[in-house]
Design an enzyme around this catalytic site. Structure first.
Site, PDB file in Angstrom:
ATOM      1  N   LYS A  98       0.842  -1.193   0.000  1.00 57.84           N
ATOM      2  CA  LYS A  98       0.000   0.000   0.000  1.00 57.84           C
ATOM      3  C   LYS A  98       0.877   1.243   0.000  1.00 57.84           C
ATOM      4  CE  LYS A  98      -4.032  -1.720   2.540  1.00 57.84           C
ATOM      5  NZ  LYS A  98      -5.020  -1.582   1.463  1.00 57.84           N
ATOM      6  N   ARG A 101     -10.402 -11.400   0.977  1.00 60.04           N
ATOM      7  CA  ARG A 101     -11.252 -12.423   0.341  1.00 60.04           C
ATOM      8  C   ARG A 101     -10.571 -13.792   0.371  1.00 60.04           C
ATOM      9  NH1 ARG A 101     -11.425  -8.986  -5.133  1.00 60.04           N
ATOM     10  NH2 ARG A 101     -11.201  -7.307  -3.620  1.00 60.04           N
TER      11      ARG A 101
HETATM   12  N1  BES Z   1      -8.323  -3.736   3.762  1.00 56.00           N
HETATM   13  C1  BES Z   1      -8.427  -3.272   2.442  1.00 56.00           C
HETATM   14  C2  BES Z   1      -9.713  -2.490   2.170  1.00 56.00           C
HETATM   15  C3  BES Z   1      -9.841  -1.172   2.874  1.00 56.00           C
HETATM   16  C4  BES Z   1      -9.416  -0.014   2.271  1.00 56.00           C
HETATM   17  C5  BES Z   1     -10.460  -1.110   4.104  1.00 56.00           C
HETATM   18  C6  BES Z   1      -9.559   1.197   2.926  1.00 56.00           C
HETATM   19  C7  BES Z   1     -10.606   0.103   4.742  1.00 56.00           C
HETATM   20  C8  BES Z   1     -10.163   1.254   4.161  1.00 56.00           C
HETATM   21  C9  BES Z   1      -8.397  -4.453   1.459  1.00 56.00           C
HETATM   22  O1  BES Z   1      -7.664  -5.545   1.867  1.00 56.00           O
HETATM   23  C10 BES Z   1      -7.803  -3.931   0.190  1.00 56.00           C
HETATM   24  O2  BES Z   1      -6.697  -3.481   0.223  1.00 56.00           O
HETATM   25  N2  BES Z   1      -8.568  -3.987  -0.876  1.00 56.00           N
HETATM   26  C11 BES Z   1      -8.137  -3.493  -2.133  1.00 56.00           C
HETATM   27  C12 BES Z   1      -8.674  -4.418  -3.194  1.00 56.00           C
HETATM   28  C13 BES Z   1      -8.059  -4.202  -4.554  1.00 56.00           C
HETATM   29  C14 BES Z   1      -6.599  -4.579  -4.546  1.00 56.00           C
HETATM   30  C15 BES Z   1      -8.808  -5.037  -5.556  1.00 56.00           C
HETATM   31  C16 BES Z   1      -8.693  -2.084  -2.313  1.00 56.00           C
HETATM   32  O3  BES Z   1      -9.798  -1.796  -1.873  1.00 56.00           O
HETATM   33  O4  BES Z   1      -7.983  -1.255  -2.897  1.00 56.00           O
HETATM   34 ZN    ZN Z   2      -5.585  -5.381   1.412  1.00 56.23          ZN
END
Ligand code: BES
Ligand code: ZN
Ligand code: ZN
Length: 466
Positions: A240, A314
């Site tokens: 991230k 997921r």
């Molecule tokens: N934990 C995150 C989602 C999230 C983002 C929760 C911001 C709370 C605040 C999740 O694991 C994630 O990173 N999802 C990605 C999915 C993408 C790579 C398809 C996302 O939402 O960017």
């Molecule tokens: Zn994630």
């Protein structure tokens, strides 16, 4: 802070809820006018010499009083008053209790000098204690379970890791007489949970599957709850950006919600059997990390191409959902997860996304019951076109969709691949990515974890018990 339901009592200050109409008829309306108070929603006015704190409300309902009391309690906690009283009746007791407990919540675990408050006693004044006693006690149980869930989410990732999460669950099980089973990595390997294990591989902490159960003798229904318990989500090798990593201790909020719900239900003593499953995992980087390009084999046998290690929730949930369905024959299966940023884009920060096949369960039951819980729910519809975006050339499915639009729905549809045919109509997925955590206070939510999921699920379970 003690909260008591009483008939009459003298307190240092009396909180009055005032609508615009109520203000017009008030015997102190001239003083209020001098102070510039117009009884607008969420505004306050102290009349210290009269021992009154007036709160503007639109109506004297739970919803209006919850946010008004939140404002009032914050002000009272920083005052020098020792006691305060609120008038309550059937129409606002829940909102008032939530405003006091949830709006007055502070998490000062990491402050070397936590703020002290002089406010010790809160009295809820009503005409008929007997009539309101049950609503009062229930509201306190649910609000305290929400704070329990908030406390865990707010705990820093260095302290709250998968094994310490499991210890905390064990402690809850002991205190509330729940059955408890914890699976460590050895057991997870035996269960062939290849997706969940891959996510946790680069962490120094072993992944854990937590299973708590509340089994009353005369249970009329069986409910399975599954929570995403990422104690930290760095994104893994698909790292991230620095700014997005801050707050990712909240990625365990789904797991914390299901612990909060089972805590509340066991204290409310509802005749419903509840199973709470948490996939507690840390998504980190390292030489051992799972990689974009890997293919993992899930417990169900379905293979998944990993194209983004940040879509890890997921991968954990698919194995836990599969395990939970084999372990428990439930009437309803609900999962809670901070799954996608896309859910926030779709519905805003305040609303939980609801997905699933049964519109009856979604609309007539859950969203209806949620209506008076103070939580916001919005539905996101599945469709066959979005489903196709999860196709993989080399495995059965991909862990991310080929297009970014509808990201919350494609994540929900990924999970759908792991819901057994006979359970399709029993399952709902709740994306709490936006609603679980806030850096700006809103309603009765203060900075940090909100405890999303606990109140609306308790409302729903209460509604199906009878
Ligand atoms: N934990 C995150 C989602 C999230 C983002 C929760 C911001 C709370 C605040 C999740 O694991 C994630 O990173 N999802 C990605 C999915 C993408 C790579 C398809 C996302 O939402 O960017
Ligand atoms: Zn994630
Ligand atoms: Zn995540």
């Amino acid at each position: 802070m003690n909260i008591d339901l009483v008939n009459e009592i003298k307190s240092d200050i009396k909180v009055e809820f005032l609508t615009k109409d109520g203000l017009k008829k008030h015997n102190l309306k001239k003083r209020f006018k001098l102070a510039g108070f117009e009884a607008s929603e969420d505004t306050l006015c102290f009349l210290h010499e009269k021992n009154i704190l007036a709160c503007g409300v639109e109506k004297k309902t739970d919803d209006s009083c919850r946010s008004a009391v939140t404002q009032a309690i914050k002000t009272l906690k920083s005052s020098n008053y020792n006691s305060a009283s609120f008038s309550v009746d059937e129409s606002n007791i829940k909102g008032v209790v939530e405003g006091i407990i949830l709006g007055g919540y502070d998490f000062d675990e990491y402050k070397s000098k936590p703020k002290k408050t002089k406010l010790k006693n809160i009295y809820l004044i009503c005409k008929d204690i007997k009539k309101l006693q049950k609503s009062f006690q229930n509201a306190v149980i649910v609000a305290e379970a929400t704070c329990f869930s908030r406390d865990i989410v707010n705990t820093i990732p260095h302290e709250l890791n998968p094994p310490s999460f499991a210890s905390l669950a064990k402690k809850l099980a002991k205190n509330n007489s729940l059955a408890c089973e914890i699976l460590g990595e050895k057991e997870l390997k035996k269960e062939r949970m290849g997706a969940m294990l891959a996510v946790g591989r680069a962490s120094v902490h072993d992944s854990q599957l937590i299973h708590l159960a509340y089994k009353p003798k005369n249970a009329k229904k069986v409910i399975t709850l599954v929570g995403k318990g990422l104690t930290y989500d760095s994104g893994g090798l698909s790292l991230k950006p620095a700014a997005s990593m801050v707050t990712m201790k909240m990625d365990k909020a789904g797991g914390c919600a299901v612990l909060g719900i089972i805590k509340a239900i066991s204290e409310l003593k509802l005749d419903i059997e509840v199973h709470a499953f948490v996939g507690a995992v840390e998504n980190m980087i390292g030489g051992d990390a799972y990689k974009p390009d890997d293919v993992v084999t899930t417990r169900s046998g379905t293979t998944v191409e990993v194209r983004n290690t940040d879509a890890e929730g997921r991968l954990v949930l698919c194995d836990v959902l599969d395990y939970a369905q084999d372990k428990v024959k439930a009437d309803y299966i609900f999962d809670f997860a901070t799954l996608t940023g896309a859910c926030m884009v779709a519905l805003g920060q305040y609303t939980t996304g609801v997905m699933g096949h049964s519109s009856k369960l979604k609309h007539d039951f859950v969203m209806k019951a949620a209506n008076d819980s103070g939580e916001l729910l919005g539905h996101l519809p599945f469709n066959k076109h979005l489903k196709k975006l999860l196709k993989s050339e080399i495995a059965d499915i991909s862990n991310v969709a080929s297009k970014p639009y509808g990201g919350a729905i494609t994540a929900g549809m990924f999970l759908d691949n792991f819901i057994k045919e006979q359970n399709k109509e029993k399952w709902l997925h709740f994306d709490i990515a936006g609603s679980a955590y806030t850096e700006t206070p809103w309603d009765c939510n203060v900075y940090g974890a909100t405890g999303a999921g606990v109140r609306f699920m308790c409302s729903f379970l209460n509604s199906i018990e009878v």
